[in-house]
Write an enzyme that holds these catalytic residues in place. Structure first.
Site, PDB file in Angstrom:
ATOM      1  CD  GLU A 463      -3.122   0.751   2.186  1.00  0.00           C
ATOM      2  OE1 GLU A 463      -3.900   1.675   2.435  1.00  0.00           O
ATOM      3  OE2 GLU A 463      -3.183  -0.362   2.748  1.00  0.00           O
ATOM      4  CD  GLU A 742      -4.129  -0.284   9.229  1.00  0.00           C
ATOM      5  OE1 GLU A 742      -4.801   0.199   8.301  1.00  0.00           O
ATOM      6  OE2 GLU A 742      -3.364  -1.253   9.087  1.00  0.00           O
TER       7      GLU A 742
END
Length: 879
Positions: A463, A742
């Site tokens: 990502e 996260e």
């Protein structure tokens, strides 16, 4: 004695690659109190002895020591200019400062060098290999000055006569290449010689050509890598000459046989050409390069925040997992590269795979990398000892699995180096609580791991995108930690370039997903304009203005900000804003099972941000003297009124009973005055309902402690910060985190993982708590009326059972420092205010002032306050 401690240009020193006259500032140092600059004299010269002045301000009677931009001065391209300043305070005049310098780029000139490539358009379209390009040129006589400008399509490393030029990595960086491409500026005088010189570059696909983004598309910006170079030579006799990449350059494949951002790099040393950038006629087969067409009008100079190797991290241990895997542990999650040393013979292989965490059984865990291979492989071409590292990629890791290594690996054979944009450290924070100190370390290293030319969301998996929401919520924290002005300024230009025609802001910048979002479940619903994400267009420039006091960034971004406000206005219905797919309170813990979307309604969060950004923009328009400022103030008031009429019932309760709804309503000042106490109490009850824990996501978390402390709940804010069990910031610390995760429970107490599909262990967003720790806990707050810490508000909030807190922030004026220490019921506060600034010191919960150090305190509301100039002060009081 008063002296100039430092001169800065566009907040950099030195400034390399200036495209126009920079703005100047300086830090004044004095042992006296209440030092105020009365005048300054600024000089700019073409030599360090200031014998060739191009500008002399003369004595200017002004207190300004920042944001000074000389007018009507003609600078020349490719020149080094030296700067010095002296000032006068109330009683004495300083000596001249030590010279600083800036190096100009191409001023009012169109880029002239073509891009040369060793790739063939069709045969190499799907290739991820590296290439060499090279060319020769003559230096005819002694050189006085030589400035090189280089850029690439793909990633490049620039060489002159066998030496790598500069210390930059991952150049030219990641931008929306077809709309905005940067070139780098180098002083190369010492690398040139009279006679024949050889220039060259190694090229890799990088972000430009490699597989990138959520859709894993290739060739997002082009099919061929390319290199372009201009060298401007000024000879001792005053004559000048320009050297360019041209049709005579040659190229071939390099030993980098594979390189991708996500997947790593493979290097075959048997393919090396040792003389490739030194010999006039190098060995091997070299072919003619081809020109790659490119619109040179989008090419601009980079003038700071270049990616470099910053921190050196030695391997801590090598161990064997229960499965028998051989693993290196660096003891710190980071983004960068491993330098490996080994002795091998032809055909021997070094093969490492990088990863973040061990699984519950202590084995290698790769699932959260998703499709990213994160490998590095080196094949020996001859018997020798080498130290090697990849050139055109980076990894996010704490560990590396050794899959192949000639001989017996030892920890000293492996050294990691972080890679991130070079930004001067600005903030420091230490407390009596080791867990809080580790938390500060974690969000600082989260920033180091993700500020690699763009503010990415994670450095390890497939990502690594510039998500606008993450950048926005962390921006204030980032500004306390490092000098982010140049970094954000560059990224904001890409944001503006990537806005839609009607002002929408893509979820990721650079918008690499543009044109093929249909292949992703999220982007296919809407590739742009999510509240809190797209609001980065307004909030980040405003934050930079607050932290640096610089109106220039507001002027530069004004059109972009206005376009975003108008987009929201156009797509709102009676001032309620909610457009297509909204990310909302992303990954909040009150989300439904299996969902990433928090429970707070999008109508509420979107309209709250519509109000917040519009209110900020109305202020910005007023600051810049725009005639439309009043119109935007009216728009703001209308949105606030609609928010209050829609999301509050007749008894003053919010219609959405979530933590986040109450947080944004309070922090964005959307609660009717008569209901503030009620909404604050309700937020406290919602917190108590979760046993004192947050259940917020990306929208609510950054402002939770602020919403509490700004409304008389400092005790509850500290209790929230200091929670040690899940979910909390310190839970991650106690679980051994060295960066921010996260997810609150990315790693569960039993060692099992949150879902592997989205579980980064280096994801700085929740590190936004750092802003509260600096602004409230350490009390180092900017005054909006005199931004940039020209006037600061020193207002530490004592609490949390802490014995002491010491924080500092290095503004463009100097170091602001505060330490508070509690001994029983007595508090000692030590304050440092830099010269040519002022401050207001506010003390809460004062029963009795014991020592004021000549400061005149007065009662104001719930606190004692004193106004002061620069200097060191020590205050004691009884709580």
């Amino acid at each position: 004695m008063v002296k100039i401690n430092r001169v800065h240009m566009n907040y950099e020193n030195p400034l390399i690659g200036a495209e126009e006259m920079p703005q100047f500032g300086w830090e004044i140092e004095s042992s006296k109190r209440d030092v105020v600059q009365k005048s300054y004299q600024l000089q700019i010269s073409e030599n360090e002895k200031f014998e060739e002045l191009v500008y002399d301000s003369g004595v200017v009677w002004s207190e300004e020591s920042a944001h000074i931009r000389p007018q009507d001065v003609k600078l020349q391209s490719a020149r080094k200019y030296f700067v010095r300043v002296k000032i006068q305070d109330q009683v004495e005049t300083s000596l001249w400062s030590e010279p600083a310098y800036f190096l100009t780029a191409l001023l009012n000139e169109t880029w002239r060098a073509p891009f040369v490539s060793a790739d063939t358009e069709e045969a190499d379209k799907q290739s991820s290999k590296g290439t060499y390009v090279r060319g020769c040129f003559e230096v005819k006589k002694p050189v006085r000055e030589a400035i090189a400008f280089a850029t690439g399509l793909g990633l490049y490393q620039f060489f002159l006569n066998g030496e790598k030029v500069g210390e930059d990595e991952m150049t030219p960086g990641w931008t929306s290449y077809r709309k905005h491409l940067l070139y780098q500026t180098y002083d190369v005088k010492n690398l040139l010689k009279e006679g024949t010189n050889v220039a060259g570059a190694m090229l890799g696909p990088g972000w430009y050509k490699g597989a990138m983004g959520l859709t894993k598309s290739r060739n997002n910006y082009g099919d061929q890598t390319g290199f372009a170079m201009q060298i401007h030579i000024r000879y001792e006799d005053g004559s000048e000459e320009d050297i360019f990449t041209d049709e005579h350059w040659k190229g071939c494949d390099s030993p980098v046989i594979f390189s991708e951002i996500y997947h790593g790099e493979i290097y075959d040393a048997s393919l090396e050409k040792e003389d490739w950038c030194t010999a006039v006629s190098p060995k091997g087969e070299w072919k003619d390069t081809v020109f790659v067409p490119f619109d040179v009008r989008v090419i601009r100079a980079q003038n700071g925040a270049r990616v470099k190797m910053i921190d050196k991290v030695e391997a801590k241990r090598i161990f064997v997992t229960p499965k028998g895997e051989q693993v290196i542990d660096f003891g710190q999650n980071m983004a960068g590269r491993i330098h490996v040393t080994a002795h091998g013979k032809p055909g021997d292989v070094i093969y490492l795979k990088c990863f973040e965490v061990l699984d519950a059984d202590g084995n290698v865990y790769l699932d959260n990398l998703r499709e990213a291979r994160a490998e590095m492989k080196y094949t020996f071409g001859r018997e020798e000892t080498v130290t090697w590292h990849p050139r055109f990629t980076y990894m996010g890791f704490q560990y590396a699995q050794i899959l192949s290594y000639p001989g017996s690996p030892k920890p000293e054979d492996f050294t990691a180096y972080t890679l991130h944009s070079e930004m001067e450290p600005k903030g420091a924070l230490e407390t009596s609580n080791p867990l809080l100190n580790q938390l500060h370390h974690n969000f600082l290293w989260g920033m180091k791991g993700n500020f690699l030319d763009v503010p990415t969301d994670c450095p390890q998996r497939d990502e690594r995108l510039g998500w606008t929401g993450d950048a926005q919520i962390f921006c204030r924290t980032a500004c306390y930690l490092m000098n982010t002005y140049t970094f954000y300024k560059k990224w904001l230009h890409d944001l503006e370039m990537d806005q839609t025609e009607d002002g929408g802001v893509p979820h990721v910048i650079p918008n690499i997903e543009e044109g093929h979002t249909e292949d992703n479940w999220l982007l296919s619903q809407s590739p742009h304009s999510a509240a809190a994400w797209a609001d980065a267009a307004v909030i980040i420039p405003w934050t930079l203005y607050l932290m640096y006091g610089d109106q220039e960034i507001l002027r530069i971004q004004y059109a972009s900000m206005r376009s975003w406000i108008e987009f929201m206005r156009e797509h709102s219905e009676d001032y309620i804003w909610n457009y297509k797919l909204q990310l909302g309170d992303w990954v909040a813990l009150d989300a439904q099972e299996g969902s990433y979307f928090g429970a707070t309604p999008n109508d509420l969060t979107c309209t709250a941000y519509f109000a917040y950004s519009t209110g900020l923009f109305a202020k910005i328009a007023k600051i810049l003297g725009k005639s439309e400022a009043g119109d935007y103030e009216v728009l703001y008031q209308n949105i606030v009124k609609k928010f209050q009429n829609t999301f509050f019932d007749v008894e003053g309760n919010l219609t959405s009973q979530t933590q986040t709804a109450h947080i944004v309503a309070l922090y964005f000042k959307l609660v009717p005055e008569e209901y503030v106490s009620k909404i604050t109490e309700r937020l406290k009850r919602l917190l108590e309902k979760e046993n004192g824990h947050l259940v917020t996501g990306f929208v609510g978390t950054p402002y939770f402690c602020h919403a509490l402390s700004q409304n008389g709940c400092v005790k509850e804010a500290y209790e929230l910060l200091l929670k040690e069990d899940f979910p909390s910031w310190l839970y991650q610390v106690k679980m051994g985190a060295t960066t921010i995760w996260e997810h609150w429970d990315g790693l569960k107490p039993d060692g099992t993982m949150w879902s592997a599909d989205m579980n980064s262990f280096n994801h700085y967003a929740y590190g936004a708590i750092g802003e509260w720790m600096y602004r409230v806990m350490a009390g180092l707050e900017v005054d909006e009326a005199a931004p940039g810490f020209k006037h600061s508000i020193i207002e530490p909030q004592i609490g949390g059972g802490l014995e002491f807190v010491e924080g500092s922030y290095h503004s463009c004026y100097g170091v602001h420092r505060l330490k508070w220490q509690v001994d029983d019921d007595q508090v000692t506060v030590s304050v440092q205010i830099p010269a040519n600034t002022t401050a207001e010191i506010r003390l809460s919960d004062v029963k009795e002032l014991v020592q004021t150090d000549e400061l005149q305190f007065r009662k104001e509301g719930t606190y004692m306050t004193a106004s002061t100039g620069s200097g060191h002060y020590r205050i004691q009081y009884i709580m």
